[in-house]
Design an enzyme around this catalytic site. Sequence first.
Site, PDB file in Angstrom:
ATOM      1  N   HIS A 123       0.823  -1.209   0.000  1.00 39.74           N
ATOM      2  CA  HIS A 123       0.000   0.000   0.000  1.00 39.74           C
ATOM      3  C   HIS A 123       0.863   1.269   0.000  1.00 39.74           C
ATOM      4  CE1 HIS A 123      -4.290  -0.903   0.413  1.00 39.74           C
ATOM      5  NE2 HIS A 123      -3.935  -2.032   0.988  1.00 39.74           N
ATOM      6  N   ARG A 153       1.455   3.080 -11.665  1.00 40.60           N
ATOM      7  CA  ARG A 153       2.152   2.310 -10.642  1.00 40.60           C
ATOM      8  C   ARG A 153       3.581   2.821 -10.533  1.00 40.60           C
ATOM      9  NH1 ARG A 153      -2.319   1.331 -10.344  1.00 40.60           N
ATOM     10  NH2 ARG A 153      -3.422  -0.649 -10.427  1.00 40.60           N
ATOM     11  N   CYS A 180       1.006   2.014  -5.761  1.00 44.06           N
ATOM     12  CA  CYS A 180       0.245   2.899  -6.647  1.00 44.06           C
ATOM     13  C   CYS A 180       0.864   4.290  -6.698  1.00 44.06           C
ATOM     14  CB  CYS A 180      -1.238   2.944  -6.262  1.00 44.06           C
ATOM     15  SG  CYS A 180      -1.573   3.528  -4.618  1.00 44.06           S
TER      16      CYS A 180
END
Lengths: 54, 238
Positions: free
Chosen positions: B137, B214, B205
């Site tokens: 994340h 990305r 991301c």
Amino acid sequence: MYAWLWGRLPGPLPVRLLLALLALVVVLLLLFTVVFPQVEALLPFADVTVDGQG
Amino acid sequence: MSVATRTRARVPAGVPARGPALLQGLGELLLTLGVLLLLFCVYELYGTNLVTEREQRQLGQDLTRAWAAPPAGPTRAAAREPALGQAFARLYLPRLDGSTALVVVQGVSVADLKKGPGHLPGSALPGELGNLVLSGHRTTYGAPFSELDRLRDGDAIVVETRDSWFTYRVTGEQVVQPDAVEVTYPVPGDAGARPTRRVITLTTCNPKYSARQRLIVSGRLEGRQPTSAGRPAALGEA
């Protein structure tokens, strides 16, 4: 809306306050454990891999 | 003059007396929606971090306990893929986190990534020939890869497994489209080629709070040492 809800609560003031607090806690718990996790799935924060599904 | 009478005074003649009550109801509804949105932000920015913090602590303890016990079955089995969702390694990014470890789990499903950085199933295992792909994340759920853009060429990426320390060095950073699967190939960018190098690829991301692109950090294995030889010198770098 809130005045109407307050009017629905039974009992004297201390009881009403307690009930209102209880209702608030229940609503918050529902939000944080059920509603928010489902809403979150619609957001892109978990799209961290390269797989073409982003 | 009370608020109610002032409100009533603004309502043009002919509007039923229920107008103010409806307006007040609408106001309360809008305020409630605003509070809900704020609460959702609190959940995303703080609540999700607590979830991952707890998972990481638990997984870290599991890992310490599992590694302290003698390996189950023959050593060959240890080289195979761990079960999905299972913690199997620790990741250190000295430039970003000092000597703080991130517990890596097997798998990159939404549920896996809530626990911490995930290893792409089928990609190389730490130290193996080919491409070790880890995703994490950038925001929410502990945001393990939040500062990945701060890594520079030559920075250490250290992976600890049951029996070895692997030190990778950053060789490049790029921003790609979400469908750029070629970065995960055993030889990045070359489908079907036989790997001759041991490389690592971190994906997250980009930009933050978006899924438009990305962020990819690539590295190459520099060295390996058994855990019995102690922590690698690269961990001391800040």
